[in-house]
Design a protein around this motif. Structure first.
Motif, PDB file in Angstrom:
ATOM      1  N   GLY A  26       0.705  -1.181   0.044  1.00 53.11           N
ATOM      2  CA  GLY A  26       0.022  -0.108  -0.048  1.00 53.11           C
ATOM      3  C   GLY A  26       0.789   1.214   0.230  1.00 53.11           C
ATOM      4  O   GLY A  26       0.112   2.337   0.200  1.00 53.11           O
ATOM      5  N   ARG A  27       2.097   1.025  -0.043  1.00 47.02           N
ATOM      6  CA  ARG A  27       3.002   2.227  -0.050  1.00 47.02           C
ATOM      7  C   ARG A  27       3.825   2.222  -1.370  1.00 47.02           C
ATOM      8  O   ARG A  27       4.335   1.352  -1.675  1.00 47.02           O
ATOM      9  N   LYS A  28       3.847   3.508  -1.791  1.00 47.10           N
ATOM     10  CA  LYS A  28       4.432   3.910  -3.241  1.00 47.10           C
ATOM     11  C   LYS A  28       5.915   3.837  -2.841  1.00 47.10           C
ATOM     12  O   LYS A  28       6.394   4.473  -1.985  1.00 47.10           O
ATOM     13  N   GLY A  29       6.802   2.828  -3.592  1.00 46.60           N
ATOM     14  CA  GLY A  29       8.375   2.942  -3.374  1.00 46.60           C
ATOM     15  C   GLY A  29       9.082   3.701  -4.614  1.00 46.60           C
ATOM     16  O   GLY A  29      10.059   4.232  -4.520  1.00 46.60           O
ATOM     17  N   LEU A  30       8.682   3.219  -5.762  1.00 44.60           N
ATOM     18  CA  LEU A  30       9.167   3.784  -7.063  1.00 44.60           C
ATOM     19  C   LEU A  30       8.239   4.374  -8.191  1.00 44.60           C
ATOM     20  O   LEU A  30       7.094   3.973  -8.057  1.00 44.60           O
ATOM     21  N   TRP A  31       8.835   5.262  -8.727  1.00 43.86           N
ATOM     22  CA  TRP A  31       8.006   5.761 -10.070  1.00 43.86           C
ATOM     23  C   TRP A  31       8.897   5.850 -10.838  1.00 43.86           C
ATOM     24  O   TRP A  31      10.211   6.064 -10.734  1.00 43.86           O
ATOM     25  N   GLY A  32       8.327   6.177 -12.317  1.00 41.88           N
ATOM     26  CA  GLY A  32       9.116   6.514 -13.286  1.00 41.88           C
ATOM     27  C   GLY A  32       8.438   6.362 -14.651  1.00 41.88           C
ATOM     28  O   GLY A  32       7.272   6.488 -14.853  1.00 41.88           O
ATOM     29  N   LYS A  33       9.225   6.290 -15.895  1.00 41.17           N
ATOM     30  CA  LYS A  33       8.823   5.805 -17.310  1.00 41.17           C
ATOM     31  C   LYS A  33       9.027   4.475 -17.469  1.00 41.17           C
ATOM     32  O   LYS A  33       9.849   4.044 -17.372  1.00 41.17           O
ATOM     33  N   GLU A  34       8.114   3.913 -18.239  1.00 37.41           N
ATOM     34  CA  GLU A  34       8.360   2.588 -18.833  1.00 37.41           C
ATOM     35  C   GLU A  34       7.908   2.285 -20.123  1.00 37.41           C
ATOM     36  O   GLU A  34       7.003   3.070 -20.627  1.00 37.41           O
ATOM     37  N   SER A  35       8.621   1.660 -20.936  1.00 30.80           N
ATOM     38  CA  SER A  35       8.467   1.449 -22.374  1.00 30.80           C
ATOM     39  C   SER A  35       8.496  -0.248 -22.525  1.00 30.80           C
ATOM     40  O   SER A  35       9.429  -0.908 -22.196  1.00 30.80           O
ATOM     41  N   TRP A  36       7.528  -0.559 -23.529  1.00 33.82           N
ATOM     42  CA  TRP A  36       7.408  -2.092 -23.853  1.00 33.82           C
ATOM     43  C   TRP A  36       7.479  -2.272 -25.363  1.00 33.82           C
ATOM     44  O   TRP A  36       6.710  -1.200 -26.046  1.00 33.82           O
ATOM     45  N   GLY A  37       8.155  -2.972 -25.687  1.00 30.98           N
ATOM     46  CA  GLY A  37       8.167  -3.381 -27.264  1.00 30.98           C
ATOM     47  C   GLY A  37       7.453  -4.773 -27.278  1.00 30.98           C
ATOM     48  O   GLY A  37       7.494  -5.655 -26.549  1.00 30.98           O
ATOM     49  N   LEU A  38       6.469  -4.949 -28.186  1.00 26.92           N
ATOM     50  CA  LEU A  38       5.588  -6.062 -28.475  1.00 26.92           C
ATOM     51  C   LEU A  38       5.518  -6.469 -29.917  1.00 26.92           C
ATOM     52  O   LEU A  38       5.699  -5.607 -30.650  1.00 26.92           O
ATOM     53  N   ILE A  39       5.485  -7.803 -30.113  1.00 26.86           N
ATOM     54  CA  ILE A  39       5.044  -8.285 -31.455  1.00 26.86           C
ATOM     55  C   ILE A  39       3.871  -9.251 -31.197  1.00 26.86           C
ATOM     56  O   ILE A  39       3.721 -10.050 -30.421  1.00 26.86           O
ATOM     57  N   LYS A  40       3.169  -9.186 -32.416  1.00 28.15           N
ATOM     58  CA  LYS A  40       1.915 -10.086 -32.511  1.00 28.15           C
ATOM     59  C   LYS A  40       2.452 -11.385 -33.215  1.00 28.15           C
ATOM     60  O   LYS A  40       2.783 -11.496 -34.333  1.00 28.15           O
ATOM     61  N   ILE A  41       2.306 -12.667 -32.268  1.00 24.80           N
ATOM     62  CA  ILE A  41       2.601 -13.839 -32.836  1.00 24.80           C
ATOM     63  C   ILE A  41       1.364 -14.776 -32.743  1.00 24.80           C
ATOM     64  O   ILE A  41       0.739 -14.670 -31.472  1.00 24.80           O
ATOM     65  N   ASN A  42       0.976 -15.382 -33.727  1.00 24.82           N
ATOM     66  CA  ASN A  42      -0.238 -16.072 -33.907  1.00 24.82           C
ATOM     67  C   ASN A  42      -1.613 -15.348 -33.174  1.00 24.82           C
ATOM     68  O   ASN A  42      -2.283 -15.808 -32.410  1.00 24.82           O
ATOM     69  N   ASN A  43      -1.655 -14.073 -33.663  1.00 21.36           N
ATOM     70  CA  ASN A  43      -2.792 -13.407 -33.149  1.00 21.36           C
ATOM     71  C   ASN A  43      -2.599 -12.827 -31.693  1.00 21.36           C
ATOM     72  O   ASN A  43      -3.744 -12.460 -31.364  1.00 21.36           O
ATOM     73  N   GLU A  44      -1.525 -13.004 -30.969  1.00 15.35           N
ATOM     74  CA  GLU A  44      -1.612 -12.576 -29.651  1.00 15.35           C
ATOM     75  C   GLU A  44      -0.357 -11.709 -29.390  1.00 15.35           C
ATOM     76  O   GLU A  44       0.815 -11.971 -30.210  1.00 15.35           O
ATOM     77  N   TRP A  45      -0.471 -10.636 -28.803  1.00 16.65           N
ATOM     78  CA  TRP A  45       0.660  -9.662 -28.406  1.00 16.65           C
ATOM     79  C   TRP A  45       1.542 -10.350 -27.320  1.00 16.65           C
ATOM     80  O   TRP A  45       1.200 -10.638 -26.356  1.00 16.65           O
TER      81      TRP A  45
END
Length: 171
Positions: A130-149
């Motif tokens: 229930g307590r905030k420890g970290l914060w920041g910016k996040e970036s994900w790269g994704l690909i679609k394989i067999n119609n699933e990300w």
């Protein structure tokens, strides 16, 4: 008359194709939002099966970089301490889910996709017990394989809340 018919046919086919492309883009955005929701829920409920299913089966980049204020504080006692950390999603999940309930909140989400690849960027805050420890910016790269990300990379910045409180971002 033939010209009018040809132009009308062209405009109708263009409208249908645009609607199909828009519908496909909406489906991809919905599916990518579901990946985000599943990630957050899997962490909170400690559901490794659901979380692991979100990731590409090959190598997945996982690296976090400490922001300037946090790194300055960290290096006071250890001047040569690295300003980044690497892991993999399975190790991260196993160590993160020990102890109190953990939660990662995502906001200011931006999804960019062409239907085959996607990048998802967002601000995040990480909570434990229930307590905030970290914060920041996040970036994900994704690909679609067999119609699933599938997530192929996770990169993020980290600031410790007790060193540099997160600015109000209209969460």
């Amino acid at each position: 008359m033939k010209t009018i018919v040809v132009i009308t046919m062209f405009l109708l086919s263009y409208s249908v194709l645009s609607a199909q492309n828009s519908s496909s883009a909406d489906k991809d955005r919905d599916a990518l939002n579901k990946v985000l929701h599943t990630f957050m829920n899997s962490l909170k409920t400690k559901d490794s099966t659901s979380l692991y299913n979100l990731f590409y089966e090959g190598h997945v980049t996982w690296i976090g970089v400490y922001k300037e204020k946090t790194q300055a504080k960290r290096s006071q006692n250890s001047p040569n301490i690295l300003d980044y950390k690497t892991s993999d999603y399975k190790t991260w999940f196993r160590t993160t889910t020990q102890g109190a309930t953990k939660e990662e909140k995502f906001y200011n989400v931006n999804i960019d996709t062409d239907g085959s690849i996607a990048s998802v960027t967002f601000d995040f805050s990480f909570w434990a017990g229930g307590r905030k420890g970290l914060w920041g910016k996040e970036s994900w790269g994704l690909i679609k394989i067999n119609n699933e990300w599938k997530i192929t990379s996770v990169i993020f910045s980290m600031e410790q809340e007790n060193i540099s409180p997160e600015p109000d971002r209209n969460q």
